[in-house]
Scaffold this active site. Structure first.
Site, mmCIF file in Angstrom:
data_model
loop_
_atom_site.group_PDB
_atom_site.id
_atom_site.type_symbol
_atom_site.label_atom_id
_atom_site.label_comp_id
_atom_site.label_asym_id
_atom_site.label_seq_id
_atom_site.Cartn_x
_atom_site.Cartn_y
_atom_site.Cartn_z
ATOM 1 N N SER A 148 0.824 -1.207 0.000
ATOM 2 C CA SER A 148 0.000 0.000 0.000
ATOM 3 C C SER A 148 0.854 1.251 0.000
ATOM 4 O O SER A 148 1.956 1.279 0.556
ATOM 5 C CB SER A 148 -0.884 -0.008 1.251
ATOM 6 O OG SER A 148 -1.472 1.264 1.447
ATOM 7 N N TYR A 176 -0.549 -0.194 10.103
ATOM 8 C CA TYR A 176 -0.886 -0.791 8.810
ATOM 9 C C TYR A 176 0.281 -0.623 7.830
ATOM 10 O O TYR A 176 0.695 -1.569 7.158
ATOM 11 C CB TYR A 176 -2.145 -0.118 8.276
ATOM 12 C CG TYR A 176 -2.595 -0.561 6.903
ATOM 13 C CD1 TYR A 176 -3.292 -1.744 6.730
ATOM 14 C CD2 TYR A 176 -2.352 0.230 5.779
ATOM 15 C CE1 TYR A 176 -3.725 -2.138 5.474
ATOM 16 C CE2 TYR A 176 -2.782 -0.150 4.527
ATOM 17 C CZ TYR A 176 -3.468 -1.336 4.379
ATOM 18 O OH TYR A 176 -3.897 -1.723 3.131
#
Lengths: 356, 356
Positions: A148, A176
């Site tokens: 990501s 994350y």
């Protein structure tokens, strides 16, 4: 759910019998997984890691929720329900037969900030266990890892460069982002050791996502379009001038598939590839909504800043120079108007405003 | 082994009773752990993370092998024998009382290349388990993580820049390097969450190490000095012109202690700090040996290339611009002659050549 084995009758090397191509998608019933599966099933034969193209005989979707009806009805689709770590642990996944894995399953950014252990388990443990299972399967499958753009984060002490390159050092500002960046490192080393043919791609923020909010801090970047188009109010928690880097669902899935098809020579190095992104602002997104659906629709956006979300979102990069992706033939969406028109074309049921 | 609790009678804040300072060193009976413990015990009060200096009441050494006699005899030293993962699992480590952890325990590079699972367990699992245990202890201890210059690796497709900066993207070319880089990410996120006060330092290749070879690919960079000084032949498996970045044991331990003492403002960001290194070549190292111990000693080096070791060593960087370390007051050793003379001064029993 039915499953049909197809033998490939057009094997390119006489005498070498090709086994039917089998694809595994983790998080396969999520928004991107479903779109990826549909795209693969609708496409022709697939070339994996530069090998000759072969027809897809089966796609296994691993997820906690079942796939939509169209995928359930496809004889090539198999669904394996459950928790990914447990599935790897108890051998429920058909890893020994998988030619390629698309590892999309993950806890999203907001969840990982709220529940540290959830992120460590769902993002770090699961990725590691899946890689170990591939290693022990022994046939070095293609392993596409959905990393990501959230690996990049700026802070006052360590601001991001104005433009992100493939060689920019990630300094994640979220659990994350850290977990995704660790996943990239694992994929790189398992690839170097020959355990998998790794392809880490950093997905950009996807907009417009159909369906419901998913708990990601980036959720409003779809919601501020999707909800007004459905006649509902929606909140934009950041300032209008906030720059963002976005990619449409279609462009994102194209990047994921291109990663799987790239040969080792095309992929070149084991570090992750930044997928292309359109740089825009939330103001321009609202203006595109007005262009496409009228002022009454864009007026349904409530501009109510939320400091916590704004802090996360403004720590993400907004300008990506995706040189490696470009060398693979990938490019950013041309404009947010184009992204919005694709969304409406693909989701004709999702809007209630009068057609213009 | 005895253990004495000291109460700090010079508490800087009237009314606030300071508990005795307790230090934990994993890998505490290894070469660097022992040197760190001796340096801390010989030094005065220690300032941790910018706090007022306090006397060290206890140092716990966790390792599989016992400490040397001088440390065993020190009443402030406690030894906890065993495997680190098991120690964390069964609560054998005094984490709740530790003001600072120096996490030095690791499987070395050669071992991790030969035994993938060993490296994943000893380097990745152990670091993660230790961080989780610190988190659950709840008092955010200082956590100094010994990362390594081995996070940097070049390949033909992705060559290293000529000079390594603190902001250079690591592209590890070994499992050891990957595991250390993952450790840095974990330390950064556990720090961001407030679970520890993390200080990741990338140690340079240490030379001259006393004692026996330890299985690291870099081992010859000490052995080619240490063995000839002891009257034994030693192999140099790389070409004489091979550039290397080195630090003496004393300089390395000084960097580790400075990391622990740095305040959050001095440390500035959560990414790892490259410690300073002297850039030299193995030829210059052999010449220094000749300067210091004569030609008969340097002639004991056998120049026998080993392609596998050369491939690993030449993938490491040789020029480090250690800006953050310099801002903390650290600097490289001035010359390899100086490093060699320190070794002889500190290890008078380790050489058999006639004094000059």
């Amino acid at each position: 759910m039915a499953c049909r084995h197809e033998s490939d009758t057009t094997a390119p090397f006489p005498g070498k019998r090709e086994h039917p191509m089998h694809i595994l998608i983790t998080g396969g019933c999520g928004f991107l997984g479903v779109r990826l599966a549909r795209t693969l099933l609708a496409g022709g034969p697939l070339a994996l890691a530069g090998a000759p193209a072969r027809a897809i005989a089966r796609i296994t979707l691993a997820d906690r929720v079942p796939p939509p009806a169209d995928l359930q009805a496809d004889a090539r689709v198999q669904f394996v329900p459950g928790d990914l770590c447990e599935q790897v642990d108890n051998g429920a996944l058909p890893l020994a037969r998988a030619d390629a894995l698309f590892h999309l399953a993950a806890a999203v950014s907001g969840e990982c900030e709220a529940d540290f252990d959830l992120g460590m388990r769902s993002n770090l443990n699961a990725t590691r266990m899946l890689l170990q299972a591939c290693r022990h399967a022994g046939h070095a499958p293609v392993f596409v890892f959905s990393s990501s753009v959230a690996v990049f984060g700026g802070s006052p002490e360590q601001p991001l460069p104005a433009v992100i390159e493939d060689s920019t050092l990630p300094t994640p500002q979220s659990s994350y982002g850290i977990q995704k960046f660790i996943g990239e490192q694992l994929v790189a080393d398992f690839s170097r050791k020959g355990f998998v043919q790794g392809r880490s791609v950093r997905l950009m923020t996807v907009s417009v996502r159909p369906g419901r909010p998913n708990g990601a801090a980036s959720g409003f970047l779809s919601g501020m379009l999707r909800e007004p188009l459905a006649g509902e109010r929606a909140r934009c928690p950041v300032a209008p001038e906030t720059p963002v880097a976005l990619a449409s669902p279609g462009n994102t899935v194209a990047g994921i598939i291109r990663a799987a098809s790239a040969s080792a020579a095309e992929w070149r190095v084991r570090t992750a590839v930044n997928l292309p992104a359109l740089t825009t602002t939330v103001r321009e997104m609202a203006q595109a909504l007005e262009h496409v659906a009228g002022r009454a629709t864009s007026a349904l956006i409530d501009w109510e800043p939320d400091a916590q979300i704004a802090k996360i979102v403004t720590s993400w990069p907004s300008r990506i120079h995706a040189a490696r992706a470009q060398s693979l033939g990938l490019s950013a969406d041309p404009s947010f108007d184009a992204i919005l028109r694709s969304y409406l074309r693909e989701n004709p049921q999702a809007h209630q405003w009068p057609r213009q």
